[in-house]
Design an enzyme around this catalytic site. Structure first.
Site, PDB file in Angstrom:
ATOM      1  N   HIS A  41       0.746  -0.952  -0.095  1.00 53.43           N
ATOM      2  CA  HIS A  41      -0.366  -0.502  -0.150  1.00 53.43           C
ATOM      3  C   HIS A  41       0.961   1.408  -0.113  1.00 53.43           C
ATOM      4  O   HIS A  41       1.454   1.760  -0.744  1.00 53.43           O
ATOM      5  CB  HIS A  41      -0.752  -0.085   1.281  1.00 53.43           C
ATOM      6  CG  HIS A  41      -2.302   0.794   1.213  1.00 53.43           C
ATOM      7  ND1 HIS A  41      -2.510   1.792  -0.363  1.00 53.43           N
ATOM      8  CD2 HIS A  41      -3.228   1.563   2.133  1.00 53.43           C
ATOM      9  CE1 HIS A  41      -3.707   2.772   0.658  1.00 53.43           C
ATOM     10  NE2 HIS A  41      -3.815   2.195   1.662  1.00 53.43           N
TER      11      HIS A  41
ATOM     12  N   HIS B 290      -1.327  -0.769 -11.809  1.00 55.95           N
ATOM     13  CA  HIS B 290      -2.588  -0.934 -10.954  1.00 55.95           C
ATOM     14  C   HIS B 290      -3.812  -1.556 -10.547  1.00 55.95           C
ATOM     15  O   HIS B 290      -3.991  -1.742 -11.565  1.00 55.95           O
ATOM     16  CB  HIS B 290      -3.236   0.604 -10.783  1.00 55.95           C
ATOM     17  CG  HIS B 290      -3.311   1.621  -9.957  1.00 55.95           C
ATOM     18  ND1 HIS B 290      -5.120   1.440  -9.410  1.00 55.95           N
ATOM     19  CD2 HIS B 290      -3.195   2.795  -8.390  1.00 55.95           C
ATOM     20  CE1 HIS B 290      -5.101   2.320  -8.477  1.00 55.95           C
ATOM     21  NE2 HIS B 290      -4.093   2.686  -7.704  1.00 55.95           N
TER      22      HIS B 290
ATOM     23  N   ASP C 187       3.429   5.487  -7.570  1.00 55.37           N
ATOM     24  CA  ASP C 187       4.828   5.832  -6.931  1.00 55.37           C
ATOM     25  C   ASP C 187       5.903   5.905  -7.314  1.00 55.37           C
ATOM     26  O   ASP C 187       7.139   5.937  -7.602  1.00 55.37           O
ATOM     27  CB  ASP C 187       4.657   4.424  -6.254  1.00 55.37           C
ATOM     28  CG  ASP C 187       3.732   4.525  -4.578  1.00 55.37           C
ATOM     29  OD1 ASP C 187       3.377   5.423  -3.837  1.00 55.37           O
ATOM     30  OD2 ASP C 187       2.807   3.601  -5.389  1.00 55.37           O
TER      31      ASP C 187
HETATM   32  N1  ACO Z   1       5.823  -5.086 -13.144  1.00 58.13           N
HETATM   33  C1  ACO Z   1       5.802  -6.425 -14.195  1.00 58.13           C
HETATM   34  N2  ACO Z   1       4.629  -7.408 -14.125  1.00 58.13           N
HETATM   35  C2  ACO Z   1       3.855  -6.790 -13.807  1.00 58.13           C
HETATM   36  C3  ACO Z   1       3.344  -5.643 -13.160  1.00 58.13           C
HETATM   37  C4  ACO Z   1       4.589  -4.989 -12.800  1.00 58.13           C
HETATM   38  N3  ACO Z   1       4.842  -3.603 -12.173  1.00 58.13           N
HETATM   39  N4  ACO Z   1       2.471  -5.232 -12.024  1.00 58.13           N
HETATM   40  C5  ACO Z   1       1.442  -6.412 -13.194  1.00 58.13           C
HETATM   41  N5  ACO Z   1       2.509  -7.325 -13.710  1.00 58.13           N
HETATM   42  C6  ACO Z   1       1.349  -8.683 -14.344  1.00 58.13           C
HETATM   43  C7  ACO Z   1       1.826  -9.876 -13.399  1.00 58.13           C
HETATM   44  O1  ACO Z   1       2.724 -10.525 -13.855  1.00 58.13           O
HETATM   45  C8  ACO Z   1       0.510 -10.347 -14.284  1.00 58.13           C
HETATM   46  O2  ACO Z   1       0.687 -10.802 -16.031  1.00 58.13           O
HETATM   47  P1  ACO Z   1      -0.308 -12.202 -16.209  1.00 58.13           P
HETATM   48  O3  ACO Z   1      -0.959 -12.057 -16.440  1.00 58.13           O
HETATM   49  O4  ACO Z   1       0.754 -12.362 -17.062  1.00 58.13           O
HETATM   50  O5  ACO Z   1       0.042 -13.285 -14.784  1.00 58.13           O
HETATM   51  C9  ACO Z   1      -0.268  -9.074 -14.834  1.00 58.13           C
HETATM   52  O6  ACO Z   1       0.154  -8.253 -14.904  1.00 58.13           O
HETATM   53  C10 ACO Z   1      -1.564  -8.557 -13.756  1.00 58.13           C
HETATM   54  O7  ACO Z   1      -0.502  -8.841 -12.515  1.00 58.13           O
HETATM   55  P2  ACO Z   1      -1.831  -8.640 -11.144  1.00 58.13           P
HETATM   56  O8  ACO Z   1      -0.769  -9.340 -10.132  1.00 58.13           O
HETATM   57  O9  ACO Z   1      -3.217  -9.501 -11.059  1.00 58.13           O
HETATM   58  O10 ACO Z   1      -2.501  -6.966 -11.546  1.00 58.13           O
HETATM   59  P3  ACO Z   1      -3.454  -6.496  -9.725  1.00 58.13           P
HETATM   60  O11 ACO Z   1      -4.249  -5.770 -10.124  1.00 58.13           O
HETATM   61  O12 ACO Z   1      -3.894  -7.750  -8.392  1.00 58.13           O
HETATM   62  O13 ACO Z   1      -1.889  -5.335  -8.713  1.00 58.13           O
HETATM   63  C11 ACO Z   1      -0.408  -4.168  -8.386  1.00 58.13           C
HETATM   64  C12 ACO Z   1      -1.524  -4.725  -9.456  1.00 58.13           C
HETATM   65  C13 ACO Z   1      -0.315  -4.789  -7.146  1.00 58.13           C
HETATM   66  C14 ACO Z   1      -0.043  -2.547  -8.528  1.00 58.13           C
HETATM   67  C15 ACO Z   1       0.525  -4.659  -9.609  1.00 58.13           C
HETATM   68  O14 ACO Z   1       0.261  -3.703 -10.375  1.00 58.13           O
HETATM   69  C16 ACO Z   1       2.180  -4.209  -8.962  1.00 58.13           C
HETATM   70  O15 ACO Z   1       2.990  -5.422  -7.831  1.00 58.13           O
HETATM   71  N6  ACO Z   1       2.475  -3.730  -9.038  1.00 58.13           N
HETATM   72  C17 ACO Z   1       4.010  -2.865  -8.541  1.00 58.13           C
HETATM   73  C18 ACO Z   1       4.415  -2.885  -7.382  1.00 58.13           C
HETATM   74  C19 ACO Z   1       3.500  -0.990  -7.327  1.00 58.13           C
HETATM   75  O16 ACO Z   1       3.992  -0.292  -7.956  1.00 58.13           O
HETATM   76  N7  ACO Z   1       2.802  -0.650  -6.497  1.00 58.13           N
HETATM   77  C20 ACO Z   1       1.837   0.716  -6.193  1.00 58.13           C
HETATM   78  C21 ACO Z   1       0.293   1.152  -6.770  1.00 58.13           C
HETATM   79  S1  ACO Z   1       0.112   2.393  -6.426  1.00 58.13           S
HETATM   80  C22 ACO Z   1      -0.492   1.973  -4.677  1.00 58.13           C
HETATM   81  O17 ACO Z   1      -0.667   1.094  -4.072  1.00 58.13           O
HETATM   82  C23 ACO Z   1      -0.334   3.847  -4.272  1.00 58.13           C
END
Ligand code: ACO
Length: 472
Positions: free
Chosen positions: A311, A350, A406
């Site tokens: 978060h 996101h 972020d």
């Molecule tokens: N880098 C590489 N691949 C990614 C990323 C990433 N940052 N984010 C998602 N993916 C890929 C996943 O591997 C998945 O691929 P697949 O379909 O081949 O398995 C697909 O994209 C969907 O990803 P999910 O994890 O299912 O998406 P979810 O909505 O659950 O996650 C999240 C969102 C947690 C923000 C994710 O994008 C992530 O981990 N990002 C990096 C961490 C980050 O920047 N967090 C800050 C969010 S903003 C905030 O909270 C203020």
């Protein structure tokens, strides 16, 4: 909440239904289903969802309002009258609206974020953090006199009770500032016992002033403690962010003068972080607040929720990632590792935004102004190259992964001399007003009760106690 549902949920209604009224409002139709009426028949234009229970062959019509059905409407679906009825299962609330809210609207597909209807871009350009905070809490922008009173009230609550300094002194030198913030916000409930009178609007407002005013002081004192510096007291002649910078960075000068560009940049960052509808910490605030505890205890729970790396801690991870990459020439290799699933591109993707996070766009533009004062952060080139490659790459494009809030904020914070540990604290300070608005909306919503989800029990059936000597 789904963005479209969120948009539709702006239509307010007087909430008078209770759990027991649902069956009366639903037309139950016995199997076999009646022949289809002609297309123009009024019954078919109704906003309802027809469900057939294949276990019994019975059909049910469930009202749809604001693109949503009520989970309680499913409870009438049973095999035998004594059954509990159907529940919905939604771990992590990925498709469940838990409230009606008029505060923040997000359209993740279009990359839109509005507070009380005002676009974030306009607020970042025209407003100040305190004016936006007023808007978020009251629902409307303040008239001049309202604004002046609001600023005065917050400015004059910034001093802490001296005993709170003793709590901060008790922490180890390397205590994380978020841990200190959680504890000291919770401790404030013991100083303001009338804060328990949560249904008194005057008392609620008084403690909202206190929280908005004192959270920056607590945060700054936590920082000074970790650096071994004496506490710097608030200067009420400075702006909200100017005073915060004063409490953090004042040294031996008689009066601290914040750099106006950095002061404004922090103010804009605070505007961008002020609320974000039903995220993890807002849900914690609402859930804990629903037990009718005082707002200090509920805000402490919200800060704790924000502390987690999924978060409020992601901006810190971005900075660590950029440092690890180390140079622009190593970016393609890093992207390869991301695509092979070995690591994630932090600050990208996101749950709600499937388009460029509108906050990230504003922060990226602002970074240049900050770097003119602080000097260019050498990690910026790596970030820009990562973004350039990712936005053309099929892996990121097909998954709709764009920079989030972020991705660039950590670079600005670092250039402004904030240590990485302080990044989530810089999120908690402006988010306090969002938590307070969400809390008040929850308290005044006649449909809300103590938050209490259901479960699907997967444990053992009833069994008899076995004395220790007979256990295997
Ligand atoms: N880098 C590489 N691949 C990614 C990323 C990433 N940052 N984010 C998602 N993916 C890929 C996943 O591997 C998945 O691929 P697949 O379909 O081949 O398995 C697909 O994209 C969907 O990803 P999910 O994890 O299912 O998406 P979810 O909505 O659950 O996650 C999240 C969102 C947690 C923000 C994710 O994008 C992530 O981990 N990002 C990096 C961490 C980050 O920047 N967090 C800050 C969010 S903003 C905030 O909270 C203020």
């Amino acid at each position: 909440m789904d963005s479209a549902a969120n948009g539709r949920a702006r239509a307010r209604e007087s909430a008078s239904r209770d759990d027991d009224s649902t069956e009366a409002e639903i037309t139950k139709v016995s199997a076999p289903p009646a022949p289809k009426p002609p297309a123009a028949a009024p019954a078919r234009t109704a906003e309802t969802l027809s469900i057939t229970d294949n276990r019994t062959g019975k059909s049910y019509e469930i009202p749809i309002q604001d693109g949503t059905i009520r989970a309680m409407d499913l409870r009438q679906i049973k095999i035998k009258p004594e059954d509990f009825g159907i529940m919905s299962y939604d771990p992590a609330f990925t498709n469940t609206a838990a409230c009606r809210s008029a505060i923040t609207e997000i359209d993740g597909d279009k990359g839109i974020l509005n507070y009380r209807g005002y676009p974030i871009e306009q607020l970042a350009e025209e407003s100040s953090y305190l004016e936006t905070a007023y808007l978020i809490l009251h629902g409307e922008l303040p008239a001049r006199q309202q604004y002046e009173e609001w600023v005065h009230n917050i400015t004059h609550h910034t001093i802490l009770h001296e005993n709170i300094k003793k709590f901060i002194d008790g922490f180890r030198y390397d205590a994380h500032p978020m841990g200190m913030l959680i504890s000291t916000v919770a401790a404030m409930s013991t100083f303001y016992k009338d804060a328990k009178d949560i249904f008194n609007p005057k008392v609620r407002r008084e403690h909202s002033y206190r929280l908005l005013a004192k959270v920056p002081t607590l945060a700054a004192f936590a920082y000074r403690h970790s650096t071994g510096l004496p506490f710097a007291y608030p200067d009420n002649d400075l702006s909200y962010t100017g005073n915060f910078l004063n409490m953090l960075f004042k040294m031996t000068e008689v009066r601290y003068k914040p750099n106006p560009i950095l002061e404004r940049a922090l103010d804009v960052l605070f505007i961008l972080h002020a609320d974000h509808e039903q995220n993890c910490s807002a849900s914690a605030m609402r859930g804990v607040g629903s037990s009718q505890v005082d707002p200090y205890s509920a805000v402490a729970a919200a800060v704790a929720a924000l502390y987690g790396p999924l978060h409020g801690g992601a901006n810190e991870m971005v900075l660590r990632m950029l440092t690890e990459i180390g140079s622009v020439t190593r970016v393609p290799d890093f992207v390869k590792r991301v695509k092979s699933g070995e690591t994630r591109l932090m600050g990208f993707g996101h749950r709600v935004y499937k388009n460029y996070d509108p906050r990230a766009k504003i922060i990226k533009r602002m970074a240049d102004q900050v770097f003119e004062v602080t000097g260019r952060n050498p990690l910026l080139d790596i970030a820009l190259e990562l973004e350039r490659i990712a936005l053309q790459d099929e892996y990121f494009v097909s998954r709709r992964l764009y920079p989030n809030v972020d991705f660039y904020s950590g670079l600005i914070y670092q250039s402004m001399r904030f240590p990485v540990d302080m990044f989530p604290v810089l999120f908690a300070i402006p988010r306090t007003v969002g938590w307070l608005a969400q809390w008040e909306e929850m308290l005044l919503d006649p449909e809300q009760k103590i938050a209490r989800p259901r479960q699907i029990y997967t444990g053992r059936e009833r069994r008899e106690y076995v004395p220790m000597e007979r256990r295997g």
